[in-house]
Write an enzyme that holds these catalytic residues in place. Structure first.
Site, PDB file in Angstrom:
ATOM      1  N   PHE A  24     -13.522  -1.828  -4.349  1.00 23.34           N
ATOM      2  CA  PHE A  24     -13.616  -1.340  -2.968  1.00 23.34           C
ATOM      3  C   PHE A  24     -12.546  -0.283  -2.763  1.00 23.34           C
ATOM      4  CE2 PHE A  24     -12.657  -1.159   1.532  1.00 23.34           C
ATOM      5  CZ  PHE A  24     -13.931  -1.031   2.066  1.00 23.34           C
ATOM      6  N   ASP A  30      -5.566   2.436  -7.211  1.00 14.42           N
ATOM      7  CA  ASP A  30      -5.688   2.139  -5.786  1.00 14.42           C
ATOM      8  C   ASP A  30      -4.795   0.941  -5.476  1.00 14.42           C
ATOM      9  OD1 ASP A  30      -6.451   1.123  -3.303  1.00 14.42           O
ATOM     10  OD2 ASP A  30      -8.571   1.613  -3.570  1.00 14.42           O
ATOM     11  N   LYS A  75      -2.266   0.127   4.237  1.00  9.12           N
ATOM     12  CA  LYS A  75      -2.065  -1.250   4.678  1.00  9.12           C
ATOM     13  C   LYS A  75      -0.612  -1.603   4.957  1.00  9.12           C
ATOM     14  CE  LYS A  75      -6.394  -3.273   3.006  1.00  9.12           C
ATOM     15  NZ  LYS A  75      -6.939  -3.627   4.331  1.00  9.12           N
TER      16      LYS A  75
END
Length: 383
Positions: free
Chosen positions: A122, A207, A236
């Site tokens: 993702f 990532d 995040k």
């Protein structure tokens, strides 16, 4: 009338306040938060140092645009570079934007188009990052995707070797697949990616949107394996809840991202970066990171002991304070039951219970969470 698009399957819970690892709803009920805004509030809710930093910046200025030089951008970029093996930073507002920047930079620098990613990965929901994501459910309904993405099985060195050639611009990978089920990459697999990228001239992109900023007990998860990526992406946990993302790259890549090549109106916003500066100052300390690793090992061990008699549980996996309880059946009803009883957790796919407590969680709170997980039978609430 609800004036919002129904893009989220929202829980029946409205937050009134939050502090540390505790959330209080609008009815006064308290919850132990093992979600952390989906790995965002790594210092817990409303950390005093972040509040102070944001309030100080609010009294100076909020926004002037990236036409101006920025001391705080230089300071935060310096902290990121100091704690990584990379040399340059581009600030944006989210993980998807950071990954978009990485994809653009890889194509522009290499002058190639093909990008290898992995099944169940993702990377975001923009057109570029949606195309990079190896999940059909993310692609469905949006018509033709951005071309030249190749999806390979995760942790499969043989498939990777077969797919790699001189036409590949980059390989993008998560050290631990978050949304894909909290699945850690093996050291052999991750080092094979690096080796093949170096051999073929492709860029190695990691990532770190969910795994970065201390979540696994290192500043960045790839540091567990002494990897040397060309690019990493962050968001995040970087801003403790304020919107900020970043792409970090090696010195050689600067030439491909000159004036006019990329940009973001709000990227590097001083309020968000004030939060990021305070967050990094706390998390990127050896003692703090060692304690995260210790807490992660404790949580995993306590879960293993507590769930040893639960035949439905197949594995407890992950890294640091990013753990998944893999089950043989769907766990949606069980996650709902835990929430009703005061523990907030997530799913990662249909069969995995995902735990993302604040990095500042106490051992007492870990014990409380494990007790609630044990006392609510997974079998009773699993499909």
């Amino acid at each position: 009338m609800d004036a919002l698009f129904p893009t989220y399957a929202r829980w029946d819970l409205t937050v009134e306040s939050a502090e540390g690892a505790i959330i209080v709803d609008n009815k006064g009920k308290k919850y132990l938060d093992f979600v952390s805004g989906i790995a965002v509030c790594n210092l817990g809710h409303r950390h005093p140092a972040v509040i102070d930093a944001v309030e100080e910046q609010l009294k100076k200025y909020w926004h002037v645009s990236n036409l101006f030089k920025s001391d705080i951008q230089q300071e935060v970029a310096g902290k990121l570079v100091e704690n990584s093996e990379l040399d340059a930073v581009f600030f944006c507002n989210s993980g998807a934007e950071a990954n978009e920047a990485a994809l653009k930079l890889a194509r522009k620098y290499t002058q190639k188009s093909k990008v290898i990613t992995f099944l169940q990965s993702f990377h975001g929901r923009t057109f570029g990052t949606m195309a990079a994501t190896g999940q059909d459910k993310i692609h469905s309904g949006f018509g033709p995707l951005l071309q030249e993405f190749v999806y390979l099985p995760y942790n499969d060195c043989e498939a990777l070797e077969e797919a790699m050639d001189d036409s590949v611009a980059a390989v993008m990978v998560e050290v631990v697949q978050g949304e894909g089920g909290v699945v850690p990459g093996t050291e052999t697999f991750l080092k094979k990616i690096q080796e093949l990228c170096e051999k073929s001239g492709a860029l190695f992109i990691i990532d770190e949107v969910q795994t970065g900023i201390g979540r696994t007990g290192r500043a960045f998860a790839h540091q567990h394996f002494n990897l040397s990526p060309d690019i990493i992406t962050l968001a995040k946990g970087l801003g403790s809840g304020l919107p900020v993302g970043a792409m970090l790259g090696k010195e050689k890549l600067k030439e491909a991202f000159g004036p006019g090549s990329h940009g973001s109106t709000f990227g590097g916003n001083p309020i968000s970066l004030a939060a990021a500066k305070a967050t990094l100052s706390i998390i990127c300390q050896d003692e703090f990171l060692a304690e995260v690793e210790k807490k992660g090992a404790y949580l995993k061990d306590e879960l293993s002991k507590a769930l040893t008699d639960q035949d439905l549980v197949t594995e407890i996996r992950g890294s640091g304070l990013m753990l998944g309880i893999a089950c043989k059946a769907e766990v949606t009803a069980y996650v709902t039951k835990l929430r009703e009883n005061g523990l907030l957790v997530l799913q990662a796919g249909p069969n995995v219970i995902r735990l993302l407590p604040p990095l500042t969680v106490s051992y007492e709170q870990i014990d409380e969470a494990v007790k609630m997980i044990k006392n609510n039978s997974i079998v009773e609430y699993s499909a």
